[in-house]
Motif scaffolding. Structure first.
Motif, PDB file in Angstrom:
ATOM      1  N   SER B  84       0.821  -1.206   0.000  1.00 32.74           N
ATOM      2  CA  SER B  84       0.000   0.000   0.000  1.00 32.74           C
ATOM      3  C   SER B  84       0.855   1.256   0.000  1.00 32.74           C
ATOM      4  O   SER B  84       0.511   2.246  -0.631  1.00 32.74           O
ATOM      5  CB  SER B  84      -0.909   0.009   1.231  1.00 32.74           C
ATOM      6  OG  SER B  84      -1.992  -0.841   1.019  1.00 32.74           O
ATOM      7  N   GLN B 133      -9.620   1.033  -0.131  1.00 25.36           N
ATOM      8  CA  GLN B 133     -10.254  -0.099   0.535  1.00 25.36           C
ATOM      9  C   GLN B 133     -11.598   0.263   1.135  1.00 25.36           C
ATOM     10  O   GLN B 133     -12.574  -0.449   0.956  1.00 25.36           O
ATOM     11  CB  GLN B 133      -9.325  -0.617   1.632  1.00 25.36           C
ATOM     12  CG  GLN B 133      -9.956  -1.711   2.472  1.00 25.36           C
ATOM     13  CD  GLN B 133      -8.980  -2.258   3.491  1.00 25.36           C
ATOM     14  OE1 GLN B 133      -7.785  -2.237   3.296  1.00 25.36           O
ATOM     15  NE2 GLN B 133      -9.491  -2.748   4.578  1.00 25.36           N
ATOM     16  N   ASP B 134     -11.613   1.362   1.861  1.00 23.94           N
ATOM     17  CA  ASP B 134     -12.818   1.704   2.601  1.00 23.94           C
ATOM     18  C   ASP B 134     -13.588   2.779   1.855  1.00 23.94           C
ATOM     19  O   ASP B 134     -13.249   3.946   1.915  1.00 23.94           O
ATOM     20  CB  ASP B 134     -12.436   2.197   3.996  1.00 23.94           C
ATOM     21  CG  ASP B 134     -13.661   2.529   4.814  1.00 23.94           C
ATOM     22  OD1 ASP B 134     -14.774   2.358   4.285  1.00 23.94           O
ATOM     23  OD2 ASP B 134     -13.512   2.958   5.959  1.00 23.94           O
ATOM     24  N   GLN B 197     -18.577   1.378  -3.197  1.00 24.20           N
ATOM     25  CA  GLN B 197     -17.360   1.060  -3.930  1.00 24.20           C
ATOM     26  C   GLN B 197     -17.579   1.295  -5.418  1.00 24.20           C
ATOM     27  O   GLN B 197     -16.690   1.781  -6.114  1.00 24.20           O
ATOM     28  CB  GLN B 197     -16.934  -0.381  -3.635  1.00 24.20           C
ATOM     29  CG  GLN B 197     -15.514  -0.729  -4.040  1.00 24.20           C
ATOM     30  CD  GLN B 197     -14.473   0.156  -3.383  1.00 24.20           C
ATOM     31  OE1 GLN B 197     -14.286   1.303  -3.750  1.00 24.20           O
ATOM     32  NE2 GLN B 197     -13.771  -0.380  -2.405  1.00 24.20           N
ATOM     33  N   ASP B 215      -6.434  -0.200  -4.323  1.00 26.99           N
ATOM     34  CA  ASP B 215      -5.788  -0.674  -3.100  1.00 26.99           C
ATOM     35  C   ASP B 215      -6.797  -1.465  -2.274  1.00 26.99           C
ATOM     36  O   ASP B 215      -7.658  -0.881  -1.628  1.00 26.99           O
ATOM     37  CB  ASP B 215      -5.253   0.525  -2.315  1.00 26.99           C
ATOM     38  CG  ASP B 215      -4.444   0.094  -1.110  1.00 26.99           C
ATOM     39  OD1 ASP B 215      -4.344  -1.120  -0.858  1.00 26.99           O
ATOM     40  OD2 ASP B 215      -3.902   0.969  -0.417  1.00 26.99           O
ATOM     41  N   GLU B 216      -6.693  -2.774  -2.308  1.00 27.15           N
ATOM     42  CA  GLU B 216      -7.620  -3.649  -1.578  1.00 27.15           C
ATOM     43  C   GLU B 216      -9.083  -3.232  -1.797  1.00 27.15           C
ATOM     44  O   GLU B 216      -9.812  -3.029  -0.835  1.00 27.15           O
ATOM     45  CB  GLU B 216      -7.316  -3.616  -0.071  1.00 27.15           C
ATOM     46  CG  GLU B 216      -5.910  -4.012   0.291  1.00 27.15           C
ATOM     47  CD  GLU B 216      -5.766  -5.485   0.622  1.00 27.15           C
ATOM     48  OE1 GLU B 216      -6.708  -6.244   0.347  1.00 27.15           O
ATOM     49  OE2 GLU B 216      -4.700  -5.864   1.139  1.00 27.15           O
ATOM     50  N   THR B 219     -11.600  -5.769  -0.034  1.00 28.49           N
ATOM     51  CA  THR B 219     -11.317  -6.388   1.260  1.00 28.49           C
ATOM     52  C   THR B 219     -12.424  -6.145   2.277  1.00 28.49           C
ATOM     53  O   THR B 219     -12.716  -7.004   3.093  1.00 28.49           O
ATOM     54  CB  THR B 219      -9.979  -5.866   1.793  1.00 28.49           C
ATOM     55  OG1 THR B 219      -9.002  -6.095   0.795  1.00 28.49           O
ATOM     56  CG2 THR B 219      -9.565  -6.582   3.043  1.00 28.49           C
ATOM     57  N   THR B 248      -3.499  -6.235  -3.248  1.00 34.20           N
ATOM     58  CA  THR B 248      -4.359  -7.091  -2.427  1.00 34.20           C
ATOM     59  C   THR B 248      -3.539  -8.109  -1.645  1.00 34.20           C
ATOM     60  O   THR B 248      -2.370  -8.351  -1.946  1.00 34.20           O
ATOM     61  CB  THR B 248      -5.391  -7.841  -3.313  1.00 34.20           C
ATOM     62  OG1 THR B 248      -6.190  -8.676  -2.488  1.00 34.20           O
ATOM     63  CG2 THR B 248      -4.701  -8.706  -4.351  1.00 34.20           C
TER      64      THR B 248
ATOM     65  N   ILE C 370     -11.704  -7.266   7.197  1.00 35.93           N
ATOM     66  CA  ILE C 370     -10.613  -6.299   7.132  1.00 35.93           C
ATOM     67  C   ILE C 370      -9.422  -6.896   7.860  1.00 35.93           C
ATOM     68  O   ILE C 370      -9.250  -6.751   9.057  1.00 35.93           O
ATOM     69  CB  ILE C 370     -11.006  -4.960   7.756  1.00 35.93           C
ATOM     70  CG1 ILE C 370     -12.232  -4.429   7.058  1.00 35.93           C
ATOM     71  CG2 ILE C 370      -9.866  -3.978   7.604  1.00 35.93           C
ATOM     72  CD1 ILE C 370     -12.751  -3.155   7.624  1.00 35.93           C
TER      73      ILE C 370
END
Lengths: 334, 360, 374
Positions: B84, B133-134, B197, B215-216, B219, B248, C370
């Motif tokens: 990352s 990711q989030d 997302q 980036d992920e 996940t 990932t 996560i």
């Protein structure tokens, strides 16, 4: 991923490399570097959270400055009768001879800061005042802390209607401006004394501590490790006193150092309003500041010295509290 | 047990919707035959974090790789492997203080590391976009989704708000958000994780970037939603020719999506290869060990897993050894004495003194 | 259906409903989150029962309801002949000795202020297994060895360990009171990929050594399939399908199980290129407003005009020859889907407004996957 060191123990790493170097060259083709399945565990004693926080505090210049100021203040307070050059309660003949309604004598040989409005040695009164100020600050904080912890623990540990009841009481107390509350409580006492000041200030602090503790207790209540303890069948009392309370006290301890500073200021405010300890044989910085305001036009130094003392001491506690907060914050650890 | 099972019951060969077969995948690999110039050339990228009162820590220790137009490159590794940080360094998104970035990140002849903040801001979103990711924390919670898309269009493509709105609507539609007209006015918290997302991907695609860094991206999502998002990414890459860098920890995700796979360990690339080649013959003991330690849904049951012992905290420093040596299944003496170099051969790259035997 | 004598846990009609409260002065209940809504489940002595499903399906809540950490709103949980759901206070606390739990996040589930020694000793003391830490020491060392940690770990604190080691401590703590059942809630999902296998193997070894029964709750189908003997697939608070681990993979019957299995990525490009997925469209409906009829009908590619949206299917043994014993599925049309009589069709995606009244708070459900954060 994490931008901080994966292995913050360079020394152990070095040990291991040294150990590897010594085994190298023994002719075996296969290196003996396997770790056990679970990975390596250092063969030393553990470092608790408090120990690691302390290790960081020791190197923190902000904390050290705060601690030096605080320690000087405490030493001064404890040893004031021996340090003070003169009796702080005695009107000195040397100063009295120059004291007229229109003149307060300034610095003179043996009296570096001069006289107060009654012909007493100002320096000695400042030094003696440290003790009273410390007593007021420490006891007000301790009483406030005791009340706050009791209420906060009750609310946080039991929840439900107990929590609601305690928090409504606390809300009512918080809704009254703190100084007004302190003034009211101080005024309730038949005659003001040092202890009425302490109780008034402590009462004001109780809801702040209670709210703070209850908040972090509730967070602990919902935390995984408390759930784990419940699942383990640990008794309710042990969960509260071994798991929830110790993990919730951090912010409260930090707050108490800040409260120590503000309670000195509050005591000064009460004295200023004439609700302080009327007995001026026990000099106290707040009271000194209060009476000095009457002469502030002509003799500002009378107010300046006690004010400066209060500010420096409050700063000392605040610096300590701030760096303590940072050191106890789990996010800053690693 | 499975006596009269009709053929189409096994989900691995079940019928519906998605149809990405081998022929389609070949189209996406045009970059291989064309011998095109790489779009992104990362050379000897190093990122060192320096925090007050702590020893400097090199999170990325000389990472080099290429991304060709239309290619999907995977960076795989566990937490702490620097994948990352690599992506953030390429995007110029590392915090301004407390770190040092060296090496070159060559994007079509420009070293991105030399650009000023202002120039980098123009590049980001326009030429290179990123998906995080989030999705909830990457979206502004107080601005409607539609406005967040049009903002990018206004800023990078000079569109007016009015002209941008239908484009934003089409983008939301493109990434599979149902009822896009209504969703334009929705706030991020009103959408589910998968929809967020998608919205984030729509924002990333707004300026038709030539390089997308993810980036992920799946996940934080559930498996069925992950499958949707991966299918979407795959489709977008094939339709638009955007190059994709996929970061990932999930080897399964990489196996289905990436053309080329880089395996990172302790801040360095330890193995690289075309995905079929790499998964069929992992040569580095770490890659090999990872594949052996994952339970597979399609493998026979009852076999014991082969874990890699220890954890990343057992690593040796790369400077004087192979970092993986303590956890390795077949270390030799030299592994603890000096660092293996990354050796390129037959479109594979490997950093190991004692690689796993090729099994074919 | 099963021999009653070897059933360790028998959950009947378990429901866990969380009230949604809102109000200025007095909290008023304005709805419920139907986290678990009618689950029957049996766990046999010595087996590993796997509970899979996506976030919000109620699998973790069900795990906690079985421990009575989350008291069931309705239903009974019979453990070794005692109804745990009805226990309270001291009786419940004593009973906890038999059922232990392993948590997802090994760091947050260990009290940061307690050394490993006091963490492990605490449960023993609570159940009168040892009087003081000194007396318990041989046992503590034995526990640590069982999970692969050296004696030196006793004096250390949780923050001094790696993630995998912390999880081992969590497992040792669960073992410390000699439980019969361990409920493991996502025991490996917070760990690095290379460490997950260590913990999976450890759990398997311990089961053999101590004769434990496991209930493993996880979202990772591959892990659950590897470790479990029987698997229950949950969707929106109910079990959609239940079967032996091998049967479930060989013949997934419920449309949701098929979709779930087809969505799991396999670390093999050859398989990945060949396989075709059943992509579900749309979002998971809010558990505060579950769809009427079959809960999956809003996303089901095999949905039919009748029954699906009106009648809630019960978990039943389908009339399909050759299907393994104990394979149960909650679908009206299993037989027809399996025979190919009913073919899948396109589904118009429906979207769930996440800010909807009582939509499940994501922090409450915990994003299970996560495994690493920046």
């Amino acid at each position: 991923m994490t931008p901080s060191p994966m292995d913050p123990r360079p020394s152990s790493k070095k040990d291991r490399i040294d150990a590897l170097a010594s085994t190298a060259g023994t002719g075996t083709a296969v290196a003996d570097v396997h770790v056990s399945a679970a990975g390596k565990v250092k063969d030393t004693g553990g470092v608790s959270l408090i120990a690691s926080a302390w290790a960081r505090l020791r190197r923190d210049p902000v904390f050290l400055l705060g601690a030096v100021i605080t320690i000087l203040f405490v030493v001064l307070a404890l040893l004031s009768p021996w340090i003070a050059p003169n009796d702080p309660t005695k009107r000195m003949p040397e100063l009295l001879k120059d004291l007229t309604p229109g003149n307060i004598p300034g610095a003179a040989p043996g009296f570096p800061l001069g006289s107060d409005e009654f012909g007493r040695d100002l320096l000695s009164r400042l030094i003696g005042g440290a003790r009273q100020t410390l007593i007021v600050g420490v006891f007000a904080t301790l009483f406030g802390l005791a009340g706050g912890i009791t209420l906060g623990t009750l609310a946080g540990a039991f929840g439900g209607w107990i929590d609601s009841l305690v928090m409504r009481i606390v809300d009512v107390m918080l809704s009254i401006p703190s100084l007004l509350l302190a003034v009211s409580i101080a005024a309730l006492a038949p005659e003001p004394s040092q202890w009425t000041v302490i109780i008034a200030i402590a009462t004001v602090q109780v809801p702040i501590f209670a709210r703070l503790l209850r908040g972090s207790m509730l967070a602990q209540r919902a935390s995984d490790h408390v759930l784990a303890a419940r699942a383990l069948g640990v008794t309710q009392g042990a969960i509260v006193f071994r798991h929830m309370l110790p993990n919730s006290l951090g912010p409260v301890i930090v707050q108490s150092t800040l409260v120590l500073a503000t309670s000195i200021l509050d005591a000064a405010a009460l004295s200023f309003l004439g609700l302080g300890n009327p007995d001026d044989r026990q000099p106290e910085w707040g009271a000194m500041l209060g009476t000095a305001t009457r002469y502030i036009q002509d003799y500002p130094h009378l107010a300046f010295y006690p004010a400066a003392c209060i500010i420096v001491v409050a700063l000392g506690f605040t610096l300590m509290g701030e760096s303590l907060r940072e050191a106890l914050d789990p996010k800053s650890r690693r | 047990m499975t006596t009269t099972t009709p053929r189409d019951t096994n989900p691995m060969d079940a019928t519906p919707t998605d149809t990405s077969n081998v022929a389609d995948r070949d189209k996406a690999r045009r970059w291989q035959q064309g011998g095109s110039e790489p779009l992104l050339k990362v050379r000897d990228l190093r990122v060192t974090f320096q925090r007050q009162g702590q020893e400097p820590f090199e999170a990325v220790q000389g990472v080099s790789f290429d991304v060709h137009p239309g290619q999907t490159v995977g960076l795989v590794g566990e937490s702490g492997c620097g994948k990352s940080v690599t992506s953030l360094a390429i995007m110029g998104l590392l915090p301004a203080r407390g770190n040092k970035v060296t090496g070159t990140v060559d994007y079509e002849g420009t070293n991105l590391l030399d650009l000023s903040d202002q120039q980098m801001r123009d590049k980001r979103g326009k030429d290179i976009a990123m998906v995080f990711q989030d999705p909830l924390s990457s979206l502004n919670p107080v601005i409607p989704i539609g406005l967040q898309v049009t903002e990018v269009l206004e800023r990078h493509r000079g569109m007016s708000r009015k002209a941008a709105t239908p484009v934003a609507r089409d983008l939301l539609d493109r990434v599979g958000i149902p009822d896009p007209d209504r969703r334009l006015k929705d706030y991020p918290h009103q959408l589910s994780g998968g929809m967020r997302q998608r919205a984030l991907i729509a924002i990333a695609l707004a300026c038709q970037p030539r390089l997308l860094i993810a980036d992920e991206p799946t996940t934080a999502l559930d498996v069925t939603i992950q499958a949707q998002i991966l299918a979407l990414l795959k489709e977008l890459v094939e339709d638009t020719g955007t190059a994709l860098v996929m970061i990932t920890h999930d080897l399964g995700v990489v196996a289905g999506l990436c053309d080329e796979v880089n395996v990172l360990y302790g801040g360095r690339i330890v193995e690289r290869g075309e995905r079929h080649d790499l998964f069929a013959q992992p040569r580095h003991p770490y890659t090999h060990g990872l594949l052996a330690s994952i339970p597979r849904l399609d493998a026979p049951r009852g076999q014991r897993l082969n874990p890699i012992p220890g954890s990343v905290s057992d690593n040796l420093p790369w400077t004087s050894a192979c970092a993986f040596a303590p956890r390795c299944s077949q270390p030799i003496e030299v592994c603890t004495q000096k660092m293996p170099e990354l050796v390129e051969q037959h479109q594979r790259a490997l950093r190991c003194f004692n690689p796993v035997e090729a099994n074919r | 259906m099963t021999d009653n004598t070897d059933v360790l846990v028998d959950a009947q009609g378990v429901k866990v409903h969380f009230p949604i409260r809102r109000g200025v002065i007095f909290d008023k209940t304005i709805g419920h989150v139907y986290a678990v809504d009618g689950v029957d489940l049996q766990i046999r002595r010595g087996e590993t029962y796997g509970l899979v499903g996506e976030s919000g399906c109620g699998k973790s809540t069900l795990g906690r309801a079985i421990l009575n950490l989350e008291p069931p709103t309705e239903g009974s949980v019979t453990f070794d002949g005692v109804d745990i759901a009805a226990l309270k206070g001291e009786a419940l606390r004593k009973k906890r000795q038999d059922i232990q739990m392993v948590f997802q996040d090994p760091l947050s589930s260990l009290d940061p202020r307690q050394s490993v020694e006091s963490l492990l000793f605490e449960g023993m003391k609570a159940h009168g297994l040892a009087k003081n830490a000194k007396e318990a020491r041989p046992r503590l060392v034995e526990l640590l060895n069982a999970v692969g940690l050296p004696e030196a770990a006793l004096l250390k604190y949780p923050h001094e360990f790696s993630g995998g080691q912390r999880q081992r401590i969590g497992i040792a703590r669960a073992l410390s009171v000699n439980p019969k059942l361990i409920v493991a809630d996502e025991p490996v999902s917070a760990l690095d990929v290379s460490v997950q296998a260590q913990v999976v193997n450890l759990l398997e070894d311990l089961q053999e050594e101590f004769g434990l029964t496991y209930l493993v709750v996880a979202h990772d189908l591959a892990v659950v399939r590897h470790i479990s003997d029987r698997i229950g697939v949950m969707y929106l608070g109910a079990i959609a399908e239940e079967a032996a681990a091998d049967d479930l993979y060989a013949t997934p019957l419920h449309p949701y199980t098929r979709a779930l299995m087809s969505a799991v990525p396999v670390p093999d490009p050859v398989v990945e290129d060949r396989r075709e997925q059943i992509l579900l469209t749309g979002d998971l409906p809010s558990p505060s407003r579950p769809p009427a009829g079959c809960r999956f009908h809003t996303r089901c590619p095999w949905r039919q005009e009748t029954k699906c949206d009106t009648e809630r299917p019960v978990l039943r043994i389908p009339e399909i020859p050759g299907v393994g014993e104990g394979h149960r599925v909650a679908c009206h049309w299993t037989e027809q889907i399996q025979s190919g009589e009913i073919q899948p069709h396109e589904v118009a995606p429906t979207i769930t407004d996440a800010s909807d009244l009582g939509a499940v708070d994501e922090s409450l459900m915990g994003p299970a996957s996560i495994s690493e954060a920046l």
